[in-house]
Design an enzyme around this catalytic site. Structure first.
Site, PDB file in Angstrom:
ATOM      1  N   THR A  24       0.760  -1.244   0.132  1.00 30.82           N
ATOM      2  CA  THR A  24       0.008  -0.175   0.032  1.00 30.82           C
ATOM      3  C   THR A  24       0.734   1.205  -0.058  1.00 30.82           C
ATOM      4  OG1 THR A  24      -1.893   1.210   1.057  1.00 30.82           O
ATOM      5  CG2 THR A  24       0.012   0.103   2.589  1.00 30.82           C
ATOM      6  N   ASN A  49      -0.829   3.945   1.267  1.00 27.88           N
ATOM      7  CA  ASN A  49      -1.725   4.603   2.144  1.00 27.88           C
ATOM      8  C   ASN A  49      -1.033   4.753   3.527  1.00 27.88           C
ATOM      9  OD1 ASN A  49      -3.757   5.257   4.111  1.00 27.88           O
ATOM     10  ND2 ASN A  49      -5.364   4.662   2.865  1.00 27.88           N
ATOM     11  N   ALA A  50      -0.488   5.845   3.971  1.00 29.41           N
ATOM     12  CA  ALA A  50       0.420   5.707   5.163  1.00 29.41           C
ATOM     13  C   ALA A  50      -0.336   5.433   6.406  1.00 29.41           C
ATOM     14  CB  ALA A  50       0.908   7.428   5.310  1.00 29.41           C
ATOM     15  N   ASP A  88      -7.288  -4.382   0.707  1.00 32.35           N
ATOM     16  CA  ASP A  88      -8.235  -3.684  -0.264  1.00 32.35           C
ATOM     17  C   ASP A  88      -9.464  -3.644   0.486  1.00 32.35           C
ATOM     18  OD1 ASP A  88      -8.576  -2.152  -2.978  1.00 32.35           O
ATOM     19  OD2 ASP A  88     -10.430  -3.580  -2.792  1.00 32.35           O
ATOM     20  N   SER A  89      -9.836  -2.285   0.766  1.00 31.75           N
ATOM     21  CA  SER A  89     -10.848  -1.913   1.782  1.00 31.75           C
ATOM     22  C   SER A  89     -11.826  -0.969   1.224  1.00 31.75           C
ATOM     23  CB  SER A  89     -10.291  -1.704   2.970  1.00 31.75           C
ATOM     24  OG  SER A  89      -9.286  -0.810   2.826  1.00 31.75           O
ATOM     25  N   PHE A 140      -8.844   8.295   8.965  1.00 34.62           N
ATOM     26  CA  PHE A 140      -8.814   8.838   7.690  1.00 34.62           C
ATOM     27  C   PHE A 140      -9.929   8.415   6.767  1.00 34.62           C
ATOM     28  CE2 PHE A 140      -7.799   4.687   5.224  1.00 34.62           C
ATOM     29  CZ  PHE A 140      -7.766   3.829   6.277  1.00 34.62           C
ATOM     30  N   ASP A 163     -13.689   7.757   8.287  1.00 32.69           N
ATOM     31  CA  ASP A 163     -13.914   7.567   9.701  1.00 32.69           C
ATOM     32  C   ASP A 163     -14.793   8.476  10.544  1.00 32.69           C
ATOM     33  OD1 ASP A 163     -12.207   5.120   9.705  1.00 32.69           O
ATOM     34  OD2 ASP A 163     -10.646   6.218  10.507  1.00 32.69           O
ATOM     35  N   LYS A 222     -10.247   1.895  17.588  1.00 35.52           N
ATOM     36  CA  LYS A 222     -10.359   1.659  16.299  1.00 35.52           C
ATOM     37  C   LYS A 222      -9.852   0.315  15.877  1.00 35.52           C
ATOM     38  CE  LYS A 222     -10.033   2.799  11.532  1.00 35.52           C
ATOM     39  NZ  LYS A 222      -9.422   3.340  10.543  1.00 35.52           N
ATOM     40  N   ARG A 279     -10.268  -3.834   9.515  1.00 41.59           N
ATOM     41  CA  ARG A 279      -8.753  -4.167   9.254  1.00 41.59           C
ATOM     42  C   ARG A 279      -8.260  -5.225  10.281  1.00 41.59           C
ATOM     43  NH1 ARG A 279      -7.808   0.527   7.946  1.00 41.59           N
ATOM     44  NH2 ARG A 279      -8.265  -0.171   5.806  1.00 41.59           N
TER      45      ARG A 279
HETATM   46  P1  ITT Z   1      -3.843   1.407  -1.534  1.00 50.76           P
HETATM   47  O1  ITT Z   1      -4.634   0.745  -2.763  1.00 50.76           O
HETATM   48  O2  ITT Z   1      -2.522   1.888  -1.791  1.00 50.76           O
HETATM   49  O3  ITT Z   1      -3.605   0.446  -0.431  1.00 50.76           O
HETATM   50  P2  ITT Z   1      -6.113   3.015  -1.174  1.00 50.76           P
HETATM   51  O4  ITT Z   1      -6.509   4.043   0.007  1.00 50.76           O
HETATM   52  O5  ITT Z   1      -6.353   3.306  -2.529  1.00 50.76           O
HETATM   53  O6  ITT Z   1      -4.535   2.522  -0.779  1.00 50.76           O
HETATM   54  P3  ITT Z   1      -8.315   0.974  -1.183  1.00 50.76           P
HETATM   55  O7  ITT Z   1      -7.925   0.949  -2.812  1.00 50.76           O
HETATM   56  O8  ITT Z   1      -8.120  -0.198  -0.532  1.00 50.76           O
HETATM   57  O9  ITT Z   1      -7.010   1.612  -0.730  1.00 50.76           O
HETATM   58  O10 ITT Z   1      -9.182   1.849  -0.847  1.00 50.76           O
HETATM   59  C1  ITT Z   1      -9.951   2.172   0.441  1.00 50.76           C
HETATM   60  C2  ITT Z   1     -10.670   3.235   0.780  1.00 50.76           C
HETATM   61  O11 ITT Z   1     -11.661   2.663   1.423  1.00 50.76           O
HETATM   62  C3  ITT Z   1      -9.845   4.220   1.511  1.00 50.76           C
HETATM   63  O12 ITT Z   1      -9.125   5.195   0.454  1.00 50.76           O
HETATM   64  C4  ITT Z   1     -10.658   5.052   2.175  1.00 50.76           C
HETATM   65  O13 ITT Z   1     -11.703   6.086   1.500  1.00 50.76           O
HETATM   66  C5  ITT Z   1     -11.640   3.873   2.702  1.00 50.76           C
HETATM   67  N1  ITT Z   1     -11.499   3.104   3.745  1.00 50.76           N
HETATM   68  C6  ITT Z   1     -10.680   1.819   3.918  1.00 50.76           C
HETATM   69  N2  ITT Z   1     -10.407   1.504   5.299  1.00 50.76           N
HETATM   70  C7  ITT Z   1     -11.167   2.683   6.013  1.00 50.76           C
HETATM   71  C8  ITT Z   1     -10.784   2.939   7.279  1.00 50.76           C
HETATM   72  O14 ITT Z   1     -10.454   2.036   8.123  1.00 50.76           O
HETATM   73  N3  ITT Z   1     -11.396   4.039   7.679  1.00 50.76           N
HETATM   74  C9  ITT Z   1     -11.745   4.818   6.879  1.00 50.76           C
HETATM   75  N4  ITT Z   1     -11.895   4.665   5.381  1.00 50.76           N
HETATM   76  C10 ITT Z   1     -11.511   3.582   5.159  1.00 50.76           C
END
Ligand code: ITT
Length: 201
Positions: free
Chosen positions: A8, A10-11, A70-71, A148, A151, A171, A177
């Site tokens: 990822t 995503n920091a 992926d979330s 982020f 949330d 959280k 996660r």
């Molecule tokens: P990577 O693909 O590089 O991991 P990304 O942020 O693009 O980074 P995703 O494609 O999995 O990751 O998209 C997940 C999105 O879903 C994320 O950008 C948030 O908008 C949301 N999301 C996922 N988990 C979250 C959380 O714990 N809290 C808040 N929003 C979340």
């Protein structure tokens, strides 16, 4: 020490995984440590498919065991949207939240769930994937500055704070996660010895 890459950029995800991995005998790296990684298109139709695509690409590029996350957020009144498109729903976190609240304006069904799929790739192959969830509601307005993504508008069942207001440690105990990570860690502990010297660099 052995290390593993979380696929990822995503920091916030990296930070949450670093805390989830505390106490394990493994060092966590991420794609932020591999600025040359070309990126990969998330063409899957499910969280698991996209997690597998990301894990495989990172494992092959970094040549170490990798896992990906992926979330996203599934909202009942929106038939599960934004779902796997949660990151692509709008350009920035505030815009994503504003768009979601606009779509839910006047809607009494605020039920939603966060979903997280984790895929593990070793030796250039995806070996397993796992899915975790946390259920709750979308609030009428954002609350809290923490976390982020969505949330500040997600309030998990049985709590009166949003993920944005909550202590990050809480959280990280009850989140989608954390749930997926627990399954993945059980699998690694029971089925594999991936965190051994074979993967030392
Ligand atoms: P990577 O693909 O590089 O991991 P990304 O942020 O693009 O980074 P995703 O494609 O999995 O990751 O998209 C997940 C999105 O879903 C994320 O950008 C948030 O908008 C949301 N999301 C996922 N988990 C979250 C959380 O714990 N809290 C808040 N929003 C979340």
């Amino acid at each position: 020490m052995a290390y593993i890459v979380v696929a990822t950029r995503n920091a916030h995800k990296v930070d949450e995984y670093r805390k989830l991995l505390a106490g394990q005998n493994v060092e966590l790296k991420s794609l932020l440590d591999y600025p040359g990684f070309p990126g990969v298109e998330e063409t899957g139709k499910s969280f698991r498919e996209n997690a597998s695509i990301k894990a495989l690409a990172a494992c092959r590029y970094c040549d170490v065991p990798a896992f990906a996350d992926d979330s996203g957020l599934e909202v009942e009144a929106l038939d599960g949207r934004p779902g796997i498109y949660s990151a692509r729903y709008a350009a920035t976190d505030p815009e994503r939240i504003a768009k979601l609240l606009e779509e839910l304006k006047g809607e009494s069904n605020r039920r939603a769930r966060f979903v997280c799929a984790i895929a593990i790739a070793i030796n250039g192959e995806v070996i397993e994937s796992f899915e975790g969830e946390v259920r709750g509601v979308i609030t009428e307005a954002p609350r809290g500055e923490g976390g982020f993504g969505y949330d500040p508008v997600f309030q998990p069942d049985n709590y009166d704070q949003t993920f944005g207001e909550m202590d990050p440690e809480l959280k990280n105990r009850i989140s989608h996660r954390a749930a997926a990570f627990k399954l993945a860690l059980n699998f690694v502990e029971e089925e594999m010895s991936v965190l051994n010297d074979d993967f030392d660099i």
